[in-house]
Write a protein that holds these residues in place. Sequence first.
Motif, PDB file in Angstrom:
ATOM      1  N   GLY A 138       0.811  -1.213   0.000  1.00 10.27           N
ATOM      2  CA  GLY A 138       0.000   0.000   0.000  1.00 10.27           C
ATOM      3  C   GLY A 138       0.842   1.261   0.000  1.00 10.27           C
ATOM      4  N   ALA A 139       1.954   1.241   0.714  1.00 10.78           N
ATOM      5  CA  ALA A 139       2.820   2.419   0.798  1.00 10.78           C
ATOM      6  C   ALA A 139       3.382   2.824  -0.559  1.00 10.78           C
ATOM      7  CB  ALA A 139       3.962   2.168   1.783  1.00 10.78           C
ATOM      8  N   PHE A 140       3.531   1.856  -1.455  1.00  9.95           N
ATOM      9  CA  PHE A 140       4.117   2.144  -2.762  1.00  9.95           C
ATOM     10  C   PHE A 140       3.094   2.190  -3.891  1.00  9.95           C
ATOM     11  CE2 PHE A 140       7.872   0.962  -0.388  1.00  9.95           C
ATOM     12  CZ  PHE A 140       8.815   1.859  -0.862  1.00  9.95           C
ATOM     13  N   THR A 141       1.819   2.080  -3.563  1.00  9.25           N
ATOM     14  CA  THR A 141       0.806   2.083  -4.622  1.00  9.25           C
ATOM     15  C   THR A 141      -0.258   3.154  -4.441  1.00  9.25           C
ATOM     16  OG1 THR A 141      -0.441   0.346  -3.471  1.00  9.25           O
ATOM     17  CG2 THR A 141       1.112  -0.373  -5.184  1.00  9.25           C
ATOM     18  N   GLY A 142      -0.037   4.077  -3.537  1.00  4.70           N
ATOM     19  CA  GLY A 142      -0.958   5.193  -3.394  1.00  4.70           C
ATOM     20  C   GLY A 142      -2.214   4.915  -2.600  1.00  4.70           C
ATOM     21  N   VAL A 143      -2.243   3.804  -1.886  1.00  3.74           N
ATOM     22  CA  VAL A 143      -3.406   3.492  -1.057  1.00  3.74           C
ATOM     23  C   VAL A 143      -3.212   4.185   0.286  1.00  3.74           C
ATOM     24  CG1 VAL A 143      -4.788   1.662  -0.009  1.00  3.74           C
ATOM     25  CG2 VAL A 143      -3.666   1.270  -2.215  1.00  3.74           C
ATOM     26  N   PRO A 144      -4.136   5.046   0.699  1.00  4.09           N
ATOM     27  CA  PRO A 144      -3.940   5.797   1.941  1.00  4.09           C
ATOM     28  C   PRO A 144      -3.772   4.904   3.173  1.00  4.09           C
ATOM     29  CG  PRO A 144      -5.719   6.758   0.653  1.00  4.09           C
ATOM     30  CD  PRO A 144      -5.365   5.443   0.003  1.00  4.09           C
ATOM     31  N   TYR A 145      -2.733   5.196   3.929  1.00  2.88           N
ATOM     32  CA  TYR A 145      -2.415   4.435   5.139  1.00  2.88           C
ATOM     33  C   TYR A 145      -3.578   4.426   6.126  1.00  2.88           C
ATOM     34  CZ  TYR A 145      -0.543   3.701   9.798  1.00  2.88           C
ATOM     35  OH  TYR A 145      -0.363   3.286  11.088  1.00  2.88           O
ATOM     36  N   LYS A 146      -4.300   5.529   6.213  1.00  4.23           N
ATOM     37  CA  LYS A 146      -5.400   5.647   7.177  1.00  4.23           C
ATOM     38  C   LYS A 146      -6.439   4.544   6.972  1.00  4.23           C
ATOM     39  CE  LYS A 146      -6.169   9.935   5.638  1.00  4.23           C
ATOM     40  NZ  LYS A 146      -5.029   9.964   4.793  1.00  4.23           N
ATOM     41  N   ILE A 147      -6.578   4.060   5.748  1.00  4.52           N
ATOM     42  CA  ILE A 147      -7.552   2.994   5.478  1.00  4.52           C
ATOM     43  C   ILE A 147      -7.023   1.668   6.017  1.00  4.52           C
ATOM     44  CG2 ILE A 147      -8.986   1.865   3.732  1.00  4.52           C
ATOM     45  CD1 ILE A 147      -9.482   4.910   4.253  1.00  4.52           C
ATOM     46  N   PHE A 148      -5.721   1.472   5.955  1.00  7.16           N
ATOM     47  CA  PHE A 148      -5.128   0.281   6.580  1.00  7.16           C
ATOM     48  C   PHE A 148      -5.365   0.309   8.088  1.00  7.16           C
ATOM     49  CE2 PHE A 148      -2.821   0.412   2.612  1.00  7.16           C
ATOM     50  CZ  PHE A 148      -2.752  -0.925   2.257  1.00  7.16           C
ATOM     51  N   ALA A 149      -5.195   1.506   8.682  1.00  5.23           N
ATOM     52  CA  ALA A 149      -5.414   1.632  10.125  1.00  5.23           C
ATOM     53  C   ALA A 149      -6.869   1.316  10.468  1.00  5.23           C
ATOM     54  CB  ALA A 149      -5.039   3.037  10.590  1.00  5.23           C
ATOM     55  N   ALA A 150      -7.793   1.830   9.669  1.00  2.00           N
ATOM     56  CA  ALA A 150      -9.215   1.571   9.925  1.00  2.00           C
ATOM     57  C   ALA A 150      -9.535   0.094   9.757  1.00  2.00           C
ATOM     58  CB  ALA A 150     -10.083   2.413   8.990  1.00  2.00           C
ATOM     59  N   GLU A 151      -9.083  -0.504   8.684  1.00  2.00           N
ATOM     60  CA  GLU A 151      -9.364  -1.924   8.452  1.00  2.00           C
ATOM     61  C   GLU A 151      -8.735  -2.795   9.542  1.00  2.00           C
ATOM     62  OE1 GLU A 151     -11.273  -3.772   6.410  1.00  2.00           O
ATOM     63  OE2 GLU A 151     -12.118  -1.965   5.512  1.00  2.00           O
ATOM     64  N   ALA A 152      -7.560  -2.392  10.019  1.00  2.00           N
ATOM     65  CA  ALA A 152      -6.932  -3.139  11.120  1.00  2.00           C
ATOM     66  C   ALA A 152      -7.820  -3.064  12.362  1.00  2.00           C
ATOM     67  CB  ALA A 152      -5.545  -2.584  11.413  1.00  2.00           C
ATOM     68  N   GLY A 153      -8.383  -1.893  12.628  1.00  7.89           N
ATOM     69  CA  GLY A 153      -9.286  -1.744  13.762  1.00  7.89           C
ATOM     70  C   GLY A 153     -10.588  -2.485  13.568  1.00  7.89           C
ATOM     71  N   PHE A 154     -11.144  -2.408  12.356  1.00  5.13           N
ATOM     72  CA  PHE A 154     -12.396  -3.109  12.055  1.00  5.13           C
ATOM     73  C   PHE A 154     -12.244  -4.609  12.276  1.00  5.13           C
ATOM     74  CE2 PHE A 154     -13.423   0.169   8.477  1.00  5.13           C
ATOM     75  CZ  PHE A 154     -13.927   1.078   9.400  1.00  5.13           C
ATOM     76  N   ASN A 155     -11.069  -5.121  11.918  1.00  5.55           N
ATOM     77  CA  ASN A 155     -10.855  -6.570  11.910  1.00  5.55           C
ATOM     78  C   ASN A 155     -10.085  -7.096  13.112  1.00  5.55           C
ATOM     79  OD1 ASN A 155     -12.131  -7.294   9.322  1.00  5.55           O
ATOM     80  ND2 ASN A 155     -10.644  -5.821   8.534  1.00  5.55           N
ATOM     81  N   GLY A 156      -9.846  -6.233  14.082  1.00 14.63           N
ATOM     82  CA  GLY A 156      -9.221  -6.688  15.323  1.00 14.63           C
ATOM     83  C   GLY A 156      -7.765  -7.089  15.202  1.00 14.63           C
ATOM     84  N   ILE A 157      -7.050  -6.533  14.214  1.00 17.88           N
ATOM     85  CA  ILE A 157      -5.612  -6.799  14.155  1.00 17.88           C
ATOM     86  C   ILE A 157      -4.984  -6.209  15.414  1.00 17.88           C
ATOM     87  CG2 ILE A 157      -3.474  -6.228  12.921  1.00 17.88           C
ATOM     88  CD1 ILE A 157      -5.088  -6.393  10.317  1.00 17.88           C
ATOM     89  N   ASN A 158      -4.120  -6.958  16.022  1.00 24.92           N
ATOM     90  CA  ASN A 158      -3.494  -6.549  17.274  1.00 24.92           C
ATOM     91  C   ASN A 158      -2.879  -5.157  17.109  1.00 24.92           C
ATOM     92  OD1 ASN A 158      -1.242  -6.165  19.159  1.00 24.92           O
ATOM     93  ND2 ASN A 158      -1.742  -8.230  19.837  1.00 24.92           N
ATOM     94  N   PRO A 159      -3.287  -4.191  17.964  1.00 25.65           N
ATOM     95  CA  PRO A 159      -2.767  -2.827  17.805  1.00 25.65           C
ATOM     96  C   PRO A 159      -1.260  -2.720  18.029  1.00 25.65           C
ATOM     97  CG  PRO A 159      -4.065  -3.002  19.820  1.00 25.65           C
ATOM     98  CD  PRO A 159      -4.240  -4.294  19.077  1.00 25.65           C
ATOM     99  N   ALA A 160      -0.700  -3.535  18.907  1.00 27.41           N
ATOM    100  CA  ALA A 160       0.749  -3.500  19.125  1.00 27.41           C
ATOM    101  C   ALA A 160       1.481  -3.977  17.866  1.00 27.41           C
ATOM    102  CB  ALA A 160       1.128  -4.360  20.330  1.00 27.41           C
ATOM    103  N   LEU A 161       0.963  -5.021  17.244  1.00 24.20           N
ATOM    104  CA  LEU A 161       1.551  -5.503  15.992  1.00 24.20           C
ATOM    105  C   LEU A 161       1.432  -4.435  14.917  1.00 24.20           C
ATOM    106  CD1 LEU A 161       2.726  -7.752  14.177  1.00 24.20           C
ATOM    107  CD2 LEU A 161       0.355  -8.462  13.734  1.00 24.20           C
ATOM    108  N   PHE A 162       0.256  -3.849  14.800  1.00 23.76           N
ATOM    109  CA  PHE A 162       0.036  -2.814  13.794  1.00 23.76           C
ATOM    110  C   PHE A 162       0.995  -1.635  14.027  1.00 23.76           C
ATOM    111  CE2 PHE A 162      -2.206   0.824  11.928  1.00 23.76           C
ATOM    112  CZ  PHE A 162      -2.326   0.355  10.636  1.00 23.76           C
TER     113      PHE A 162
END
Length: 181
Positions: free
Chosen positions: A101-125
Amino acid sequence: MRLGSKAAAFLWGFAEATVFFIVPDALLTSLALNSLRTAVTAALLAALGATVGGLAVWSLASSNPETANNILLAVPGISEATFQTVRKLFSEGTYTGLLHGAFTGVPYKIFAAEAGFNGINPALFAALTPLARLPRFLLLSLAAWAAGQWIGARLSQRQKFAVTLSLWLVFYIVYFALVGW
């Protein structure tokens, strides 16, 4: 590096990770024209700011997904298709998706949101964020520094800065033409 530049780098990283839509690379490449060391320091601070901002988005998305989704959909260049792209990239793995995502123009904020939506461990993120953000920050800073060195005294610092800003303006015109405002 002056305190104001350090604060600007951190705050820009934070802002772009939340609701601002201009990447910190615009600041970093401008700083690199004068000093690669300053740009590298700023890149580290921007990555730290992005991590803090990403955790704020993660937290909102985790606790109030509808609000997070609505806020992010109001940011220029973000649509439901952006969220779908991030889901697909995350299916490759958290780090791989973030780096891609960092190299293809996909906004990082959406990764952060999807990580939160899907319960990805915040420390890992939080641990993976700078590892995924820094390569692009550093690569573009190095490229800007090298271009500045190559151009040398043929252009003044002000002219180099104007060229850099012009390139970012063209980038964003093309970007928003492709992804929509």
